[in-house]
Motif scaffolding. Structure first.
Motif, mmCIF file in Angstrom:
data_model
loop_
_atom_site.group_PDB
_atom_site.id
_atom_site.type_symbol
_atom_site.label_atom_id
_atom_site.label_comp_id
_atom_site.label_asym_id
_atom_site.label_seq_id
_atom_site.Cartn_x
_atom_site.Cartn_y
_atom_site.Cartn_z
ATOM 1 N N ILE A 70 -16.035 2.910 11.552
ATOM 2 C CA ILE A 70 -14.991 3.214 10.403
ATOM 3 C C ILE A 70 -13.709 2.473 11.023
ATOM 4 O O ILE A 70 -13.227 1.524 10.271
ATOM 5 N N LEU A 71 -13.367 2.658 12.273
ATOM 6 C CA LEU A 71 -11.989 1.970 12.897
ATOM 7 C C LEU A 71 -12.469 0.645 12.996
ATOM 8 O O LEU A 71 -11.406 -0.367 12.679
ATOM 9 N N ALA A 72 -13.474 0.169 13.366
ATOM 10 C CA ALA A 72 -13.636 -1.210 13.664
ATOM 11 C C ALA A 72 -13.590 -1.994 12.411
ATOM 12 O O ALA A 72 -13.310 -3.161 12.204
ATOM 13 N N ARG A 73 -13.960 -1.269 11.139
ATOM 14 C CA ARG A 73 -13.980 -1.921 9.796
ATOM 15 C C ARG A 73 -12.655 -2.056 9.438
ATOM 16 O O ARG A 73 -12.445 -3.027 8.638
ATOM 17 N N LEU A 74 -12.023 -0.888 9.369
ATOM 18 C CA LEU A 74 -10.795 -0.799 8.665
ATOM 19 C C LEU A 74 -9.258 -0.937 9.641
ATOM 20 O O LEU A 74 -8.481 -1.113 9.003
ATOM 21 N N TRP A 75 -9.393 -1.458 10.638
ATOM 22 C CA TRP A 75 -8.053 -1.834 11.575
ATOM 23 C C TRP A 75 -7.410 -2.770 10.822
ATOM 24 O O TRP A 75 -6.036 -2.497 10.936
ATOM 25 N N PRO A 76 -7.779 -3.765 10.307
ATOM 26 C CA PRO A 76 -6.793 -4.648 9.449
ATOM 27 C C PRO A 76 -6.023 -3.860 8.545
ATOM 28 O O PRO A 76 -4.503 -3.953 8.386
ATOM 29 N N MET A 77 -6.701 -3.197 7.515
ATOM 30 C CA MET A 77 -5.863 -2.456 6.693
ATOM 31 C C MET A 77 -4.787 -1.138 7.195
ATOM 32 O O MET A 77 -3.541 -1.285 6.737
ATOM 33 N N LEU A 78 -5.513 -0.714 8.173
ATOM 34 C CA LEU A 78 -4.542 0.397 9.217
ATOM 35 C C LEU A 78 -3.343 -0.364 9.584
ATOM 36 O O LEU A 78 -2.171 0.256 9.483
ATOM 37 N N ALA A 79 -3.342 -1.578 10.123
ATOM 38 C CA ALA A 79 -2.115 -2.100 10.642
ATOM 39 C C ALA A 79 -1.164 -2.606 9.658
ATOM 40 O O ALA A 79 0.013 -2.376 9.769
ATOM 41 N N GLY A 80 -1.985 -2.897 8.282
ATOM 42 C CA GLY A 80 -1.160 -3.208 7.461
ATOM 43 C C GLY A 80 -0.381 -1.904 6.744
ATOM 44 O O GLY A 80 0.974 -2.054 6.465
ATOM 45 N N ILE A 81 -0.863 -0.695 6.799
ATOM 46 C CA ILE A 81 -0.115 0.365 6.387
ATOM 47 C C ILE A 81 1.036 0.591 7.328
ATOM 48 O O ILE A 81 2.266 0.950 6.729
ATOM 49 N N GLY A 82 0.842 0.609 8.532
ATOM 50 C CA GLY A 82 1.937 0.805 9.481
ATOM 51 C C GLY A 82 3.079 -0.208 9.155
ATOM 52 O O GLY A 82 4.409 0.345 9.139
ATOM 53 N N ALA A 83 2.722 -1.470 8.948
ATOM 54 C CA ALA A 83 3.946 -2.784 8.723
ATOM 55 C C ALA A 83 4.410 -2.167 7.495
ATOM 56 O O ALA A 83 5.847 -2.271 7.293
ATOM 57 N N GLY A 84 3.799 -1.936 6.403
ATOM 58 C CA GLY A 84 4.475 -1.758 5.099
ATOM 59 C C GLY A 84 5.349 -0.701 5.044
ATOM 60 O O GLY A 84 6.353 -0.574 4.369
ATOM 61 N N THR A 85 4.685 0.452 5.454
ATOM 62 C CA THR A 85 5.638 1.812 5.654
ATOM 63 C C THR A 85 6.765 1.453 6.270
ATOM 64 O O THR A 85 7.896 1.891 5.909
ATOM 65 N N TRP A 86 6.887 0.830 7.464
ATOM 66 C CA TRP A 86 8.217 0.787 8.351
ATOM 67 C C TRP A 86 8.963 -0.183 7.537
ATOM 68 O O TRP A 86 10.145 -0.043 7.771
ATOM 69 N N ALA A 87 8.408 -1.287 6.858
ATOM 70 C CA ALA A 87 9.299 -2.059 6.224
ATOM 71 C C ALA A 87 10.012 -1.379 5.007
ATOM 72 O O ALA A 87 11.193 -1.843 4.497
#
Length: 247
Positions: A70-87
């Motif tokens: 799951i992590l291998a498949r979703l890490w691009p989305m997860l990184a985007g979540i962090g960036a979007g939330t902090w923005a």
């Protein structure tokens, strides 16, 4: 509302929200922020959710079939979540007219209606690399504005063709990343402090009790019944957010 009544109100809210999460894998922040918004500001409700969100999603992840994949498949989305939330830090405290919650609710209703009509949304494997980060950033901004983590991450995950248990685990991973990212933002704005964290820990008990009951039901239903519950739950959550924002 007196202190004893407020505590009972909060406990009942988390019991209900935990139950829904146990059945369909999501709904804890949506229900809790929506109901608690009657007695407190959205940022306060989101801060109260931190510990229950972290623990219930940790449980959801631990009981899934394959975290590494799951992590291998979703890490691009997860990184985007962090960036979007902090923005989007500070958007939740600025929300006064409920417009973000209203549009979130409308989008949930529309997506649920599409799902209940058995329309199948699918994301091609070749598109996951570029679409995942965009979905993550959009989800992060929506999280920062509403305290709710569902859109557009939930439709995206559901369109990946995961089975029942994989989807529930993927939702848990997405939500725990959103919770951690939002917590950093809440700390920065002062909405989350040691006192609030203590109250959030107390809210964990009814949330876990509700989730345990909901998980028993999910384990006893078929994939088809789960799909029906999943979209019906989204429809109910979206309708509730629209009615609350409009009222």
């Amino acid at each position: 509302m007196e202190n004893a009544q407020l505590l009972l109100f909060i406990a009942a809210t988390f019991l209900l929200a935990g139950f829904v999460k146990g059945v369909i894998g999501l709904g804890l922040p949506t229900i809790a922020v929506g109901i608690l918004g009657v007695v407190m500001a959205p940022a306060q409700a989101a801060a109260l959710l931190v510990v229950p969100n972290l623990i219930t999603n940790g449980w959801q992840i631990a009981t899934g079939p394959g975290l590494k994949a799951i992590l291998a498949r979703l890490w691009p989305m997860l990184a985007g979540i962090g960036a979007g939330t902090w923005a989007g830090v500070g958007l939740l405290e600025q929300q006064k007219d409920g417009s973000a919650t209203l549009w979130l609710g409308i989008a949930l209703v529309l997506y649920a209606l599409v799902g209940l009509k058995a329309a199948k949304l699918r994301v091609p494997a070749a598109a996951e690399g570029w679409l995942g980060p965009l979905i993550g950033i959009a989800t992060g901004i929506a999280t920062a504005a509403t305290g709710v983590f569902v859109l557009p991450a939930v439709p995206y995950l559901q369109a990946l063709g995961l089975d029942k248990d994989e989807l529930v685990q993927a939702l848990g991973v997405s939500f725990i990343v959103s919770t951690l990212a939002l917590s950093v933002g809440l700390l920065g704005t002062g909405a989350l402090n040691p006192s609030v964290a203590g109250h959030s820990a107390l809210a964990l008990l009814p949330a876990l009790a509700g989730m345990a009951a909901g998980t028993v039901i999910r384990n006893r239903i078929s994939a088809g019944a789960f799909k029906l519950c999943f979209f019906a739950g989204l429809l109910a959550l979206g309708s509730y957010l629209v009615l609350r924002a409009a009222g």
